[in-house]
Design an enzyme around this catalytic site. Sequence first.
Site, PDB file in Angstrom:
ATOM      1  N   SER A  79      35.590  66.050  29.145  1.00  0.00           N
ATOM      2  CA  SER A  79      35.541  64.598  29.370  1.00  0.00           C
ATOM      3  C   SER A  79      34.736  64.241  30.608  1.00  0.00           C
ATOM      4  CB  SER A  79      36.956  64.039  29.508  1.00  0.00           C
ATOM      5  OG  SER A  79      37.644  64.178  28.303  1.00  0.00           O
ATOM      6  N   ASP A 131      41.308  60.122  36.628  1.00  0.00           N
ATOM      7  CA  ASP A 131      41.010  61.188  35.666  1.00  0.00           C
ATOM      8  C   ASP A 131      39.523  61.126  35.281  1.00  0.00           C
ATOM      9  OD1 ASP A 131      41.774  63.406  34.173  1.00  0.00           O
ATOM     10  OD2 ASP A 131      42.410  62.236  32.441  1.00  0.00           O
ATOM     11  N   GLU A 317      39.739  53.042  28.003  1.00  0.00           N
ATOM     12  CA  GLU A 317      39.924  54.389  27.453  1.00  0.00           C
ATOM     13  C   GLU A 317      41.335  54.599  26.930  1.00  0.00           C
ATOM     14  OE1 GLU A 317      39.718  59.128  28.637  1.00  0.00           O
ATOM     15  OE2 GLU A 317      40.518  57.705  30.071  1.00  0.00           O
ATOM     16  N   HIS A 326      45.555  68.373  22.751  1.00  0.00           N
ATOM     17  CA  HIS A 326      45.629  69.651  23.479  1.00  0.00           C
ATOM     18  C   HIS A 326      46.998  70.295  23.293  1.00  0.00           C
ATOM     19  CE1 HIS A 326      41.861  70.135  25.580  1.00  0.00           C
ATOM     20  NE2 HIS A 326      41.900  68.917  26.092  1.00  0.00           N
ATOM     21  N   HIS A 416      38.486  71.800  23.005  1.00  0.00           N
ATOM     22  CA  HIS A 416      37.619  70.769  22.427  1.00  0.00           C
ATOM     23  C   HIS A 416      36.692  71.416  21.399  1.00  0.00           C
ATOM     24  CE1 HIS A 416      37.843  68.509  26.548  1.00  0.00           C
ATOM     25  NE2 HIS A 416      38.992  68.506  25.902  1.00  0.00           N
TER      26      HIS A 416
END
Lengths: 454, 454
Positions: A79, A131, A317, A326, A416
């Site tokens: 990300s 983040d 987001e 995850h 990912h």
Amino acid sequence: MSKTLALLIALSITAPVFAGNVVLIIGDGMDDQQISIARNYLVGTRGMLSVDKLPVRSNVQVLTVSDKDPSQPVYVADSANSATSMASGVVTSRGRIGTTAGTDEDVVNIIELAQQHDIRTGLVTTASITDATPAAFYAHTNSRGCQNPEMMVNAEFYPRFFVDCSADLKSNGGKGSIAEQLVTSGVDLMLGGGLKHFTLASEGGGDEVISLAEQAGYQLALDLEQLNSIEQGKLLGLFSSSTMPVIWRGEDDRAAEQSEMTWPGLIHWALGEAIDPEPMRCEDNPEFAGQPTLQQMTEKALSILDSDDGDFFLMVESASIDKQAHYRKTCGSIGELQQLNDALDSASNYAQKHPDTLILVTADHGHAAQIVPDASLFASSPYPIYRPGRLSRIITPQGNIMAVNYGTSDFFTEEHTGVSVPLMANKVALGRLPSMISQPQVFNIVRDYLIEED
Amino acid sequence: MSKTLALLIALSITAPVFAGNVVLIIGDGMDDQQISIARNYLVGTRGMLSVDKLPVRSNVQVLTVSDKDPSQPVYVADSANSATSMASGVVTSRGRIGTTAGTDEDVVNIIELAQQHDIRTGLVTTASITDATPAAFYAHTNSRGCQNPEMMVNAEFYPRFFVDCSADLKSNGGKGSIAEQLVTSGVDLMLGGGLKHFTLASEGGGDEVISLAEQAGYQLALDLEQLNSIEQGKLLGLFSSSTMPVIWRGEDDRAAEQSEMTWPGLIHWALGEAIDPEPMRCEDNPEFAGQPTLQQMTEKALSILDSDDGDFFLMVESASIDKQAHYRKTCGSIGELQQLNDALDSASNYAQKHPDTLILVTADHGHAAQIVPDASLFASSPYPIYRPGRLSRIITPQGNIMAVNYGTSDFFTEEHTGVSVPLMANKVALGRLPSMISQPQVFNIVRDYLIEED
């Protein structure tokens, strides 16, 4: 189609652009598998989500390079580098926030450009506001782990997984932690989680970062009531210690689980029987209660950024589509995709009244989850068929079972993937969006629309 | 964009359509993961494949229903029901060819409709011409396994995996095997593999099916030379016994392999080291030599179907993107995606000269392969990280390693997935293609363009 129309479309691609608002909605890890999972659950296979109803669709090649040799591609993003692509139009290496691969130089982002043009800016996320995804829109660090003053000297990003933030220490000539960079970012509005990154003394033993934010003119909102009470002005909302709790979870917080093989299977692969995990329903996550939803945060952002005398840029987001994937929590990801659709509905309502508003919805990278047949395609064969990874068997509201496979890792967290990601847009994007782009072009499209060219 | 242009686009969606040629190109299992894998290998992350350059893009929800209860959705398709969706606009259950779920009734397909309007038709595939995808465009059976007269009574579709074709036996009032239905289909041109399905006596001990095809007026081509020698007329090309050999394979025909754990890992998951398979290059498949390429077959089809006094429908399938993915053969899938791009180039060249030619490129369903990080995202952690499925580590022409994961099954064959699939189209589709459709709408789009409405 007539030749005249084709010509008009061709012309519109090269025609001068007009300034307007941009709402960029990012579903973290929201690839087409995640959207299909959510569609099946939320509206059924024949239904359409709000993201599906957007009239323009493109496909985005995600780009990542090696930090050791930035001329070399890396085939899967995180990300941090993918948000840097979208925020700055620059391809970088995994983990980097607004800095170049290898050379660690700061790159200009869309918010810095917007500020040069007196365009108001906002960031909304369900993650910590420090983040990777939101950070790439205002900060510049060599690692996403450098979130607060304490992590600058001891950045344990995951248990026993450390990153080196020394180059970004102010004492070493850097800009300091992401939280400290937020304070001086000038972003008009930031809403999300991550309070724990602000209740620490700033580098060198100064005031707490949250005090510095107040000194910089930010009103603070620490819960939904406080958020509701603020009508205008600079705003920093921090609604949870770290990532905000998700709205849904699996029954009793179950994640995907491994199938089990009956004992004859231990003797030979063609013997025994594979027993898949029990099906589960999705349920409300009790930890979410009382938190602002992504939609509530988005509506507050639109209300505060809206003004008669200027445009704005807003990034929204839904972060935990990725985080729940995850951890192999299918219901968690579905709920956060519902949150994204609700936030999109609010943006679309705003755009109805303000037709110069460009809405873009995209993902930053692909993820592990895959819809697989609940009974194998080969179930008629006499052999036991075993899924090597973890499986969720989700009972949909229609009463059917949707099986979701997580098979990229045996670690506590999935990987990912390197698939291209979808990009949907409202009708403002007609003629502005090629059918395929690379991720840094998201920045160009936002910039060209947001900032009137002279 | 101007309001005039937006109005023109809106009008063009509802305006009467014009008849023209349609080339429908299907990549079997060609989801965005497969395209991304091929893009990375064939043109690099910053390159664009021919499919990427098509100017119109949509997203297709695949629909499948339960055979026991056709009101209930099933979340993962096979090529039989998804091809039936595209050929007939009807949602059915897995394994069915041109028949309804549960009730086993025949449904009208686009080729039958085209023939009613004297529109010429062709089918090109790298699979057996009796395999599910092409079969759904001309046949009606209760199972894809009913490919030839012998399989009607002993349909071993995979080893020890039987299907029941008794309902389709002519002696039971059915239409017979798929190969026998091909003979009477009237399709002008069919090119692919599957000779073995035609060198058998027809049901009831009659002539060999291949003789029946000749009696029905088909010229036969059994190799590239024979194909080249035929310039016009009805044509059946059968270039291999079953599926045509693929153009590429992994080094020494390697497939993806399991990672291995060093012995301390047997004691505790946090110990030891995970050893991934050795990287491999892609190489030419020696078995392919001398076969017609998909592009050569497509060019022959376009040349024969082209005429001054009428339109045509041509379906072109690159079948082994899927078949190679089932067997975890990444290089095989990449080569077949290259074949699809080459065939698309030929169709695009044709459309340049015949601008009333609509080209659609899509997939029938998703597949197992996923691009994963070659070094785990969490490789800096001190723990061994293990992929539970199989991994290909492909050395790209640029010298980088692309890791491709297959983790949906421990069986000899991977599963399909339930992701929505891409649909790309040439500029003829501008204004005709919503940003999202369901798979049966592919049929509607083809029909509405192909068959002039009165």
